[in-house]
Design an enzyme around this catalytic site. Structure first.
Site, PDB file in Angstrom:
ATOM      1  N   ARG A  60      -6.686  -2.774   4.278  1.00  0.00           N
ATOM      2  CA  ARG A  60      -7.740  -3.603   4.870  1.00  0.00           C
ATOM      3  C   ARG A  60      -7.814  -3.382   6.371  1.00  0.00           C
ATOM      4  NH1 ARG A  60     -12.206  -6.231   3.360  1.00  0.00           N
ATOM      5  NH2 ARG A  60     -11.055  -6.513   1.408  1.00  0.00           N
TER       6      ARG A  60
ATOM      7  N   GLY B 224      -1.623 -10.732   2.286  1.00  0.00           N
ATOM      8  CA  GLY B 224      -1.886 -11.096   0.905  1.00  0.00           C
ATOM      9  C   GLY B 224      -2.802 -10.100   0.233  1.00  0.00           C
TER      10      GLY B 224
ATOM     11  N   HIS C 264      -6.107  -9.862   0.074  1.00  0.00           N
ATOM     12  CA  HIS C 264      -7.191  -9.338   0.912  1.00  0.00           C
ATOM     13  C   HIS C 264      -6.688  -8.249   1.839  1.00  0.00           C
ATOM     14  CE1 HIS C 264     -10.404  -9.522   4.074  1.00  0.00           C
ATOM     15  NE2 HIS C 264     -11.170  -9.667   2.998  1.00  0.00           N
ATOM     16  N   CYS C 265      -5.470  -8.408   2.340  1.00  0.00           N
ATOM     17  CA  CYS C 265      -4.916  -7.463   3.312  1.00  0.00           C
ATOM     18  C   CYS C 265      -4.664  -6.077   2.728  1.00  0.00           C
ATOM     19  CB  CYS C 265      -3.604  -7.992   3.875  1.00  0.00           C
ATOM     20  SG  CYS C 265      -3.742  -9.537   4.777  1.00  0.00           S
ATOM     21  N   ILE C 266      -4.465  -5.989   1.416  1.00  0.00           N
ATOM     22  CA  ILE C 266      -4.119  -4.694   0.817  1.00  0.00           C
ATOM     23  C   ILE C 266      -5.303  -4.041   0.109  1.00  0.00           C
ATOM     24  CG2 ILE C 266      -1.712  -5.403   0.591  1.00  0.00           C
ATOM     25  CD1 ILE C 266      -2.174  -5.677  -2.439  1.00  0.00           C
TER      26      ILE C 266
END
Length: 350
Positions: free
Chosen positions: A95, A331, A333-335
């Site tokens: 992300r 979390g 969203h970050c990956i």
């Protein structure tokens, strides 16, 4: 908060007619990156990535960027339904260093790439991660708009209709853009992502991993609608921080003049383990026809799931444990990073 008027040129995504669509718009695929940094590449962490990738792949294609040395291991774990793309990388938070995909009103896809310095120099090396976006776009043969500003995809949320929300503690931090004014940062976000209004919230001065990325604090979940992380208990260790961000959003209007409708959700603060632990339910992924959200083994999991079900009644809400991702500071969203579809008409009213 401000509206920005700019002189645009041919190197601007905005002047070329491109903009970043809302995350709830249709995707052609999801991009991820296999965890490979020492200390964040355990079997348990990789298995959590596999579970996220497989959950998303039920709803849209998933491609995993993998370091060449990890190709065989990753493909065996992911199975044949998920495509592995070999590329030298340093970490697994796509992300933040991957391309920020854009679209125009004809359905053409391009991307904006910002400079990347591993969240203000938190990790070394980061040279390959800094080149991951341009390298991927070269493989995909997509047009790239390159920014000289240091920024991460987790630091922004957009509505696809001209509005962006970000935090002061992140992009204005001297560990990212020393000497840049707020106005200069706003103008660059508008140039690169095709937005016309930037709404600032304070962020989180105590969060040292990302310096308060917005994707753990607030996210657009519809035109004029923002999901906001809130503290309902004064015992919450970030009560004052979250209240400041909430107050900063109250009464705000988007680029279309709509008063923002704020929906509040509490994080999983009861299970925080260490300073980096990501306990945000907002840090979720909107797949085609689904919401992929984190769970922590708390009663709050069901409450958060109910919020998503109300917000997205036509989508399946899938809850996943991220016990071995959250301690790394991020979390779901970050990956993940969505690539918009170029086949489905998407409305963008300027």
């Amino acid at each position: 908060m401000s509206s920005v008027t700019m002189s645009l040129n041919s190197s601007d995504a905005a002047s070329a007619g491109f903009y970043m669509p809302a995350e709830w718009s249709t995707h052609s695929r999801c991009w991820m990156a296999w965890p490979c940094r020492e200390g964040f590449n355990s079997e348990a962490t990789c298995q959590n990535y596999v579970e996220v990738a497989k959950a998303i792949s039920r709803f849209e294609p998933v491609s995993m960027v993998v370091h060449p040395r990890d190709r065989e291991r990753a493909q065996a774990a992911l199975g044949s339904d998920i495509t592995c793309v070999e590329m030298p990388i340093d970490d697994g938070w796509f992300r933040d260093n991957g391309p920020n995909f854009l679209i125009n009103d004809r359905g053409d896809v391009a991307a904006a790439c910002f400079a990347f310095n591993a969240w203000g120099g938190n990790y070394q090396p980061f040279d390959d991660d800094a080149q991951a976006g341009p390298r991927l776009l070269s493989q995909l043969e997509l047009r790239m708009f390159q920014s000289r500003m240091t920024a991460e995809g987790g630091g922004i949320t957009v509505d696809g209709e001209g509005t962006l929300i970000t935090t002061e503690t992140c992009f204005l931090n001297p560990n990212r853009n020393p000497g840049w004014s707020k106005g200069e940062v706003e103008a660059e976000l508008c140039r690169m992502l095709g937005v016309t209004k930037v709404i600032w919230i304070p962020g989180d001065p105590y969060e040292d991993e990302t310096n308060g990325h917005v994707d753990g604090l607030a996210a657009f979940v519809g035109p004029g609608r923002v999901l906001v992380e809130a503290a309902f208990d004064r015992a919450h260790p970030r009560y004052d921080v979250l209240m400041e961000n909430r107050r900063a959003l109250e009464g705000q209007k988007d680029a279309k003049g709509r008063l923002l409708d704020l929906i509040f959700i509490e994080d999983a603060w009861q299970c925080i383990e260490g300073d980096r632990f990501c306990a945000s339910y907002i840090n979720s992924y909107l797949a085609n026809g689904a919401v992929i959200m984190p769970s922590y083994g708390l009663p709050g999991d069901d409450r958060a799931k109910a919020v998503y079900q109300q917000l997205f009644p036509q989508r399946e809400v899938v809850s996943l444990r991220i016990d071995n991702i959250a301690p790394g500071g991020g979390g779901i969203h970050c990956i993940t990073q969505q690539q918009p579809s170029n086949n489905v008409p998407q409305t963008h009213i300027r």
